[in-house]
Each structure stands twice: as structure tokens, then as C-alpha cells.
Design a protein around this motif. Structure first.
Motif, PDB file in Angstrom:
ATOM      1  N   GLY A  49     -66.015  -2.812  50.615  1.00  0.00           N
ATOM      2  CA  GLY A  49     -65.128  -1.724  50.229  1.00  0.00           C
ATOM      3  C   GLY A  49     -64.550  -1.912  48.834  1.00  0.00           C
ATOM      4  O   GLY A  49     -65.037  -2.732  48.049  1.00  0.00           O
ATOM      5  N   PRO A  50     -63.484  -1.164  48.513  1.00  0.00           N
ATOM      6  CA  PRO A  50     -62.914  -1.224  47.164  1.00  0.00           C
ATOM      7  C   PRO A  50     -62.363  -2.612  46.823  1.00  0.00           C
ATOM      8  O   PRO A  50     -61.782  -3.279  47.674  1.00  0.00           O
ATOM      9  CB  PRO A  50     -61.768  -0.209  47.214  1.00  0.00           C
ATOM     10  CG  PRO A  50     -62.063   0.668  48.388  1.00  0.00           C
ATOM     11  CD  PRO A  50     -62.831  -0.177  49.364  1.00  0.00           C
ATOM     12  N   ILE A  51     -62.587  -3.023  45.582  1.00  0.00           N
ATOM     13  CA  ILE A  51     -62.018  -4.280  45.114  1.00  0.00           C
ATOM     14  C   ILE A  51     -60.627  -3.994  44.549  1.00  0.00           C
ATOM     15  O   ILE A  51     -60.290  -2.852  44.258  1.00  0.00           O
ATOM     16  CB  ILE A  51     -62.902  -4.961  44.039  1.00  0.00           C
ATOM     17  CG1 ILE A  51     -62.977  -4.085  42.777  1.00  0.00           C
ATOM     18  CG2 ILE A  51     -64.273  -5.274  44.574  1.00  0.00           C
ATOM     19  CD1 ILE A  51     -63.552  -4.810  41.571  1.00  0.00           C
ATOM     20  N   THR A  52     -59.825  -5.013  44.424  1.00  0.00           N
ATOM     21  CA  THR A  52     -58.506  -4.865  43.818  1.00  0.00           C
ATOM     22  C   THR A  52     -58.703  -4.465  42.357  1.00  0.00           C
ATOM     23  O   THR A  52     -59.454  -5.132  41.633  1.00  0.00           O
ATOM     24  CB  THR A  52     -57.732  -6.195  43.892  1.00  0.00           C
ATOM     25  OG1 THR A  52     -57.640  -6.588  45.258  1.00  0.00           O
ATOM     26  CG2 THR A  52     -56.347  -6.058  43.295  1.00  0.00           C
ATOM     27  N   PRO A  53     -58.061  -3.386  41.905  1.00  0.00           N
ATOM     28  CA  PRO A  53     -58.237  -2.976  40.511  1.00  0.00           C
ATOM     29  C   PRO A  53     -57.849  -4.097  39.545  1.00  0.00           C
ATOM     30  O   PRO A  53     -56.882  -4.832  39.763  1.00  0.00           O
ATOM     31  CB  PRO A  53     -57.290  -1.784  40.357  1.00  0.00           C
ATOM     32  CG  PRO A  53     -57.126  -1.260  41.748  1.00  0.00           C
ATOM     33  CD  PRO A  53     -57.199  -2.462  42.642  1.00  0.00           C
ATOM     34  N   LEU A  54     -58.607  -4.224  38.502  1.00  0.00           N
ATOM     35  CA  LEU A  54     -58.356  -5.208  37.454  1.00  0.00           C
ATOM     36  C   LEU A  54     -57.752  -4.451  36.275  1.00  0.00           C
ATOM     37  O   LEU A  54     -58.380  -3.549  35.729  1.00  0.00           O
ATOM     38  CB  LEU A  54     -59.667  -5.877  37.055  1.00  0.00           C
ATOM     39  CG  LEU A  54     -59.630  -6.914  35.948  1.00  0.00           C
ATOM     40  CD1 LEU A  54     -58.741  -8.093  36.342  1.00  0.00           C
ATOM     41  CD2 LEU A  54     -61.039  -7.400  35.648  1.00  0.00           C
ATOM     42  N   VAL A  55     -56.513  -4.800  35.920  1.00  0.00           N
ATOM     43  CA  VAL A  55     -55.816  -4.124  34.828  1.00  0.00           C
ATOM     44  C   VAL A  55     -55.383  -5.178  33.819  1.00  0.00           C
ATOM     45  O   VAL A  55     -54.755  -6.175  34.181  1.00  0.00           O
ATOM     46  CB  VAL A  55     -54.579  -3.343  35.350  1.00  0.00           C
ATOM     47  CG1 VAL A  55     -53.862  -2.649  34.211  1.00  0.00           C
ATOM     48  CG2 VAL A  55     -54.980  -2.356  36.440  1.00  0.00           C
ATOM     49  N   PHE A  56     -55.734  -4.962  32.557  1.00  0.00           N
ATOM     50  CA  PHE A  56     -55.338  -5.898  31.512  1.00  0.00           C
ATOM     51  C   PHE A  56     -55.234  -5.170  30.184  1.00  0.00           C
ATOM     52  O   PHE A  56     -55.760  -4.072  30.014  1.00  0.00           O
ATOM     53  CB  PHE A  56     -56.316  -7.077  31.415  1.00  0.00           C
ATOM     54  CG  PHE A  56     -57.753  -6.672  31.181  1.00  0.00           C
ATOM     55  CD1 PHE A  56     -58.283  -6.664  29.904  1.00  0.00           C
ATOM     56  CD2 PHE A  56     -58.564  -6.312  32.252  1.00  0.00           C
ATOM     57  CE1 PHE A  56     -59.603  -6.296  29.687  1.00  0.00           C
ATOM     58  CE2 PHE A  56     -59.884  -5.949  32.043  1.00  0.00           C
ATOM     59  CZ  PHE A  56     -60.403  -5.941  30.757  1.00  0.00           C
ATOM     60  N   GLU A  57     -54.529  -5.798  29.239  1.00  0.00           N
ATOM     61  CA  GLU A  57     -54.400  -5.243  27.905  1.00  0.00           C
ATOM     62  C   GLU A  57     -55.191  -6.093  26.928  1.00  0.00           C
ATOM     63  O   GLU A  57     -55.219  -7.325  27.038  1.00  0.00           O
ATOM     64  CB  GLU A  57     -52.937  -5.187  27.469  1.00  0.00           C
ATOM     65  CG  GLU A  57     -52.155  -4.104  28.171  1.00  0.00           C
ATOM     66  CD  GLU A  57     -50.755  -3.922  27.602  1.00  0.00           C
ATOM     67  OE1 GLU A  57     -50.284  -4.791  26.829  1.00  0.00           O
ATOM     68  OE2 GLU A  57     -50.129  -2.909  27.941  1.00  0.00           O
ATOM     69  N   VAL A  58     -55.800  -5.418  25.980  1.00  0.00           N
ATOM     70  CA  VAL A  58     -56.555  -6.079  24.928  1.00  0.00           C
ATOM     71  C   VAL A  58     -56.023  -5.572  23.598  1.00  0.00           C
ATOM     72  O   VAL A  58     -55.901  -4.363  23.398  1.00  0.00           O
ATOM     73  CB  VAL A  58     -58.063  -5.772  25.044  1.00  0.00           C
ATOM     74  CG1 VAL A  58     -58.818  -6.322  23.847  1.00  0.00           C
ATOM     75  CG2 VAL A  58     -58.630  -6.310  26.330  1.00  0.00           C
ATOM     76  N   ASN A  59     -55.688  -6.498  22.721  1.00  0.00           N
ATOM     77  CA  ASN A  59     -55.306  -6.129  21.365  1.00  0.00           C
ATOM     78  C   ASN A  59     -56.493  -6.465  20.470  1.00  0.00           C
ATOM     79  O   ASN A  59     -56.754  -7.635  20.173  1.00  0.00           O
ATOM     80  CB  ASN A  59     -54.055  -6.882  20.916  1.00  0.00           C
ATOM     81  CG  ASN A  59     -53.576  -6.429  19.546  1.00  0.00           C
ATOM     82  OD1 ASN A  59     -54.236  -5.639  18.865  1.00  0.00           O
ATOM     83  ND2 ASN A  59     -52.432  -6.927  19.139  1.00  0.00           N
ATOM     84  N   LEU A  60     -57.235  -5.449  20.079  1.00  0.00           N
ATOM     85  CA  LEU A  60     -58.422  -5.669  19.264  1.00  0.00           C
ATOM     86  C   LEU A  60     -58.081  -6.365  17.948  1.00  0.00           C
ATOM     87  O   LEU A  60     -58.917  -7.053  17.369  1.00  0.00           O
ATOM     88  CB  LEU A  60     -59.132  -4.345  18.996  1.00  0.00           C
ATOM     89  CG  LEU A  60     -59.644  -3.599  20.226  1.00  0.00           C
ATOM     90  CD1 LEU A  60     -60.323  -2.298  19.817  1.00  0.00           C
ATOM     91  CD2 LEU A  60     -60.568  -4.454  21.051  1.00  0.00           C
ATOM     92  N   SER A  61     -56.845  -6.217  17.489  1.00  0.00           N
ATOM     93  CA  SER A  61     -56.421  -6.862  16.238  1.00  0.00           C
ATOM     94  C   SER A  61     -56.441  -8.385  16.366  1.00  0.00           C
ATOM     95  O   SER A  61     -56.498  -9.091  15.353  1.00  0.00           O
ATOM     96  CB  SER A  61     -55.015  -6.404  15.843  1.00  0.00           C
ATOM     97  OG  SER A  61     -55.033  -5.019  15.597  1.00  0.00           O
ATOM     98  N   ASP A  62     -56.393  -8.907  17.594  1.00  0.00           N
ATOM     99  CA  ASP A  62     -56.454 -10.355  17.783  1.00  0.00           C
ATOM    100  C   ASP A  62     -57.762 -10.929  17.257  1.00  0.00           C
ATOM    101  O   ASP A  62     -57.847 -12.118  16.949  1.00  0.00           O
ATOM    102  CB  ASP A  62     -56.298 -10.722  19.262  1.00  0.00           C
ATOM    103  CG  ASP A  62     -54.907 -10.445  19.795  1.00  0.00           C
ATOM    104  OD1 ASP A  62     -53.956 -10.310  18.987  1.00  0.00           O
ATOM    105  OD2 ASP A  62     -54.764 -10.356  21.034  1.00  0.00           O
TER     106      ASP A  62
END
Length: 172
Positions: free
Chosen positions: A90-103
Motif C-alpha cells: 500500500g501507500p508509503i509514508t510521504p517523504l517531504v524535504f527541502e532542497v536549497n539549490l544554492s547549496d
């Protein structure tokens, strides 16, 4: 990027089972780059609509634009990325993260290894090919047949020497 100028959007299944209905939302959306009109929008649209299935070890890549254009100014480029999918149970736990491309700005962009390692590998390969050629040449030659022979009571056959004591020799 590994010695290239293209920034990539990569979705991969590193798990052991099939992932289905893989959906990736990038918020705010990545901005299009002049050299790739429509490419970033198409990739983000496809990811938002969802990928029907993604096998273990499979990866899909889209070009997001030239890195120096995407990361060109000094402003932050923070994007929230949300990944949802269905696994075998069934559904997996949603993966939420932030990415700063400037890094990634001013980051080293070079592949692992060197031309010296390439040269060494080619040299080793050349040596092995020569050895394989020599083995093939020997294998294509007809086999050498040794005929048994007797000289002074000693029988010689295939490199084996059989010694017989003098009192047991037959003088036939």
C-alpha cells in the motif's frame, strides 16, 4: 553534475520492490531555463501526474537546465519536495524535504578518477589482450604427437622415462 553543465532531476527506486504511482511535487516549481524551453515544465508535470511504476534499481533523469544558469544569482533557491508512492503493501509514508539549490553553487564538479587511471587501465587491457592472442595462437596449432621409442632398453613416451634394471631387460 559530474563534469557537466546540466542540472538533473533524478527519480530513482533504491528499494528492493516495485514502486507504483510515484508522484513528486516540487514547490515552488523549478523555473525554466532559456536553453531548455519547456523541458523543466514537462518533467515537473510528468512527476506531478505520477509515474505508473518504477522497478528496483531503475532511475529516470530529466535535464533541469544548465547549472550555472539555474544557480546563477546569489538568492536562495529553496524548494520543498514531496514524494509519494505505493509499495507492495500500500501507500508509503510521504517523504517531504527541502532542497536549497544554492547549496551546490561553487561546489566541485569533477568525476572520480583521473586520466592516469584511464591510461593504466588501457595498458593493463592491452597486456591482457596480447596474452589472450598468444593463448589463441597456441591453441590453434596442431597438437604434437610423441611416438614411444626404446633406446638401449629404456622406453621413452610423452616425456616419461621408464628405467628397467639391466637383469630384467628383454633382448627381443
Amino acid at each position: 553534475m559530474k563534469q557537466g553543465t546540466l542540472l538533473q532531476i533524478v527519480v530513482a527506486n533504491s528499494g528492493p520492490t516495485m514502486a507504483q504511482n510515484v508522484q513528486v511535487i516540487i514547490d515552488p516549481p523549478l523555473q525554466p531555463e532559456a536553453q531548455f524551453p519547456g523541458a523543466v515544465e514537462a518533467a515537473q508535470r510528468r512527476l506531478a501526474e505520477g509515474i505508473r511504476s518504477l522497478a528496483p534499481g531503475r532511475r529516470i533523469e530529466w535535464s533541469a537546465g544548465r547549472g550555472f544558469d539555474v544557480l546563477g544569482d546569489d538568492s536562495p533557491h529553496v524548494h520543498k519536495i514531496t514524494v509519494t508512492a505505493d509499495g507492495p503493501h500500500g501507500p508509503i509514508t510521504p517523504l517531504v524535504f527541502e532542497v536549497n539549490l544554492s547549496d551546490w553553487r561553487e561546489g566541485r564538479d569533477a568525476p572520480d578518477g583521473s586520466l592516469h587511471l584511464v591510461r593504466t587501465s588501457i595498458t593493463d587491457l592491452t597486456k591482457e589482450l596480447k596474452r589472450a592472442g598468444e593463448r589463441a595462437a597456441r591453441a590453434s596449432q596442431p597438437p604434437m604427437v610423441l611416438e614411444p621409442r626404446t633406446v638401449d632398453g629404456t622406453t621413452h613416451s610423452d616425456g616419461i622415462v621408464i628405467l628397467q634394471p639391466a637383469n630384467e631387460r628383454s633382448d627381443s
